[in-house]
Design a protein around this motif. Structure first.
Motif, short mmCIF file in Angstrom:
data_model
loop_
_atom_site.label_atom_id
_atom_site.label_comp_id
_atom_site.label_asym_id
_atom_site.label_seq_id
_atom_site.Cartn_x
_atom_site.Cartn_y
_atom_site.Cartn_z
N PRO A 72 0.81 -1.23 0.00
CA PRO A 72 0.00 0.00 0.00
C PRO A 72 0.84 1.28 0.00
O PRO A 72 1.90 1.35 0.62
N ARG A 73 0.35 2.28 -0.72
CA ARG A 73 0.92 3.63 -0.79
C ARG A 73 2.26 3.70 -1.52
O ARG A 73 3.13 4.51 -1.19
N SER A 74 2.39 2.88 -2.55
CA SER A 74 3.63 2.86 -3.31
C SER A 74 3.48 3.44 -4.71
O SER A 74 4.42 3.39 -5.50
N GLY A 75 2.27 3.93 -5.04
CA GLY A 75 2.06 4.47 -6.38
C GLY A 75 1.08 3.64 -7.20
O GLY A 75 1.06 3.74 -8.43
N THR A 76 0.23 2.89 -6.51
CA THR A 76 -0.77 2.05 -7.20
C THR A 76 -1.67 2.89 -8.09
O THR A 76 -1.88 2.57 -9.26
N THR A 77 -2.23 3.96 -7.52
CA THR A 77 -3.22 4.77 -8.22
C THR A 77 -2.58 5.42 -9.45
O THR A 77 -3.20 5.52 -10.52
N TRP A 78 -1.36 5.85 -9.29
CA TRP A 78 -0.62 6.45 -10.41
C TRP A 78 -0.48 5.42 -11.54
O TRP A 78 -0.73 5.71 -12.70
N MET A 79 -0.09 4.20 -11.18
CA MET A 79 0.05 3.15 -12.21
C MET A 79 -1.31 2.77 -12.79
O MET A 79 -1.41 2.48 -14.00
N GLN A 80 -2.36 2.81 -11.98
CA GLN A 80 -3.71 2.55 -12.53
C GLN A 80 -4.03 3.58 -13.62
O GLN A 80 -4.54 3.23 -14.68
N GLN A 81 -3.71 4.83 -13.34
CA GLN A 81 -3.99 5.89 -14.31
C GLN A 81 -3.17 5.67 -15.59
O GLN A 81 -3.66 5.82 -16.70
N HIS A 214 8.81 9.20 -11.48
CA HIS A 214 9.04 10.65 -11.38
C HIS A 214 10.14 11.09 -12.35
O HIS A 214 9.99 12.07 -13.07
N GLN A 215 11.25 10.35 -12.31
CA GLN A 215 12.48 10.76 -13.00
C GLN A 215 12.34 10.70 -14.51
O GLN A 215 12.75 11.60 -15.22
N ASP A 216 11.72 9.61 -14.98
CA ASP A 216 11.68 9.37 -16.42
C ASP A 216 10.40 8.61 -16.78
O ASP A 216 10.43 7.42 -17.11
N PRO A 217 9.26 9.32 -16.68
CA PRO A 217 7.98 8.61 -16.87
C PRO A 217 7.86 7.95 -18.24
O PRO A 217 7.28 6.86 -18.36
N GLY A 218 8.43 8.58 -19.27
CA GLY A 218 8.31 8.02 -20.62
C GLY A 218 8.91 6.63 -20.72
O GLY A 218 8.30 5.71 -21.29
N THR A 219 10.10 6.47 -20.14
CA THR A 219 10.75 5.15 -20.19
C THR A 219 9.93 4.11 -19.43
O THR A 219 9.73 2.98 -19.90
N VAL A 220 9.42 4.49 -18.26
CA VAL A 220 8.61 3.55 -17.48
C VAL A 220 7.35 3.17 -18.27
O VAL A 220 6.98 1.99 -18.36
N GLU A 243 -1.67 12.85 -18.79
CA GLU A 243 -2.89 12.45 -18.08
C GLU A 243 -2.60 11.87 -16.69
O GLU A 243 -3.50 11.77 -15.87
N SER A 244 -1.35 11.46 -16.46
CA SER A 244 -1.04 10.85 -15.16
C SER A 244 -0.23 11.81 -14.28
O SER A 244 0.30 11.39 -13.26
N ARG A 245 -0.20 13.09 -14.66
CA ARG A 245 0.47 14.08 -13.81
C ARG A 245 -0.28 14.22 -12.50
O ARG A 245 -1.52 14.21 -12.48
N ALA A 255 -10.25 10.33 -10.40
CA ALA A 255 -8.99 9.74 -9.91
C ALA A 255 -8.68 10.14 -8.47
O ALA A 255 -7.94 9.44 -7.79
N SER A 256 -9.26 11.25 -8.00
CA SER A 256 -8.80 11.84 -6.73
C SER A 256 -9.24 11.07 -5.48
O SER A 256 -8.66 11.22 -4.42
N HIS A 257 -10.31 10.27 -5.57
CA HIS A 257 -10.91 9.57 -4.42
C HIS A 257 -11.64 10.55 -3.49
O HIS A 257 -12.02 10.17 -2.39
N ASP A 258 -11.81 11.80 -3.91
CA ASP A 258 -12.44 12.79 -3.02
C ASP A 258 -13.89 12.43 -2.68
O ASP A 258 -14.40 12.88 -1.67
#
Ligand code: A3P
Length: 311
Positions: A72-81, A214-220, A243-245, A255-258
């Protein structure tokens, strides 16, 4: 100088908080047995052992299924996006899908049993499963993150959800995290097991670092696309990055879960909280950092050298 936030997290719990119906600041969890481990794994109370067993033994996989797996809290939501946007770019999912991210890429163990059969292929799920409790899915994208930042993010996350009934201090949280008595169990065990699985079978598990996103999103993004067998051109990769900024996701109610505010405490930090590297510097004392890093280094072993953790 410390900011208000740091003063808040370091100060002892208020009388009202110590009166809370939980054992000395221990969050409320369901403990679920993992046959490959000596100790049960804490899960949120909404997920019980029957549900995890049902997912492990009753789930009917399809050939192109994939899952995003994380502590948990490792960037799951970011990768989902990212994955959701990639599937749109590749023409596999519709561009005009107005559903929330959590519906497009649902948390497998938390969704209604059987509802996965209605999902459009290729189906992608989220899970926080340990390797021993993983669902029978053919491909996993595993996101890992610097453990001190995970400790900080899980601290705020656990205080934010009413269901965890936890208002303990940072010091209390750090002790629980170090002992593996938090959602997901031991961070080092979780990460080591998945990194080992990737080394054994790189076609089944791809490990991605939050810091590299963060460093190189395109490569990831290109690595994830290749792993999932999704074709995307340079313009598509640029759109996925955009879109994943963090700021775009924070402002997007899908995406926010608000919308889950009713389930959160009055002073909860946002689900997409800060989205930075190194927030641990605002929380760890020098002594806490030394002890934490030494313990993680010992527990993570070769996987730590591979990942560059602790940093
Ligand atoms: P912080 O609490 O440090 O802000 P998960 O999705 O696994 O629960 O992880 C949540 C963490 O990922 C939070 O960290 C959140 O802010 C961060 N995050 C989510 N989307 C992000 C993005 N687009 N860019 C950077 N960080 C992001």
């Amino acid at each position: 100088m410390r900011d208000d936030h740091e003063t808040m997290v370091r100060s002892p719990p208020s009388a009202a908080l110590t009166d809370a119906p939980c054992d000395a600041g221990r969050p409320r969890y369901n403990l679920i047995r993992d046959p490959s481990r000596g100790r049960p794994v804490p899960y949120p109370v909404a997920i019980d052992e029957d549900r995890v067993a049902q997912v492990r033994h009753g789930f009917r996989p399809r050939a192109r299924d994939a899952a995003i797996v994380t502590y948990p809290r490792s960037g799951t939501t970011w990768m989902q996006q990212i994955v959701s946007a990639l599937l749109v770019e590749a023409g596999l999912h519709p561009r005009d899908d107005r559903r929330r991210l959590a519906e497009r890429i649902p948390w497998l163990e938390a969704m209604s049993p059987g509802s996965e059969i209605w999902m459009r292929s290729p189906r992608v799920f989220k899970t926080h499963a340990t390797h021993g409790l993983a669902p029978p899915i053919g491909r996993f994208v595993c996101v890992v993150r610097e453990p001190k930042d995970v400790a900080v993010s899980t601290f705020h996350h656990t205080r934010a959800w009413r269901s965890f009934a936890f208002q303990g201090t940072w010091a209390r949280w750090l002790a629980l995290f170090r002992a593996g008595e938090v959602e997901g169990g031991s961070w080092a065990e979780h990460v080591r097991e998945w990194v080992d699985a990737a080394a054994r079978d790189p076609g089944r598990v791809l490990v991605v670092r939050y810091e590299d996103m963060h460093q190189d999103p395109g490569t990831v993004i290109r690595r994830v696309a290749a792993f999932l067998g999704v074709e995307v051109d340079a313009a598509g990769v640029a759109r996925v990055i955009d879109e994943s900024r963090f700021d775009r996701m924070r402002a997007d109610p899908r995406a926010s879960h608000d919308h889950l505010g009713a389930f959160r405490t009055a002073d909860a930090t946002p689900f997409l909280r800060r989205g930075v590297r190194g927030d641990w510097k605002r929380h760890f004392s020098a002594a806490e950092r030394r002890a934490f890093d030494a313990a993680i280094r010992a527990e993570l072993g070769a996987a730590g050298e591979l990942l560059g953790y602790p940093s």
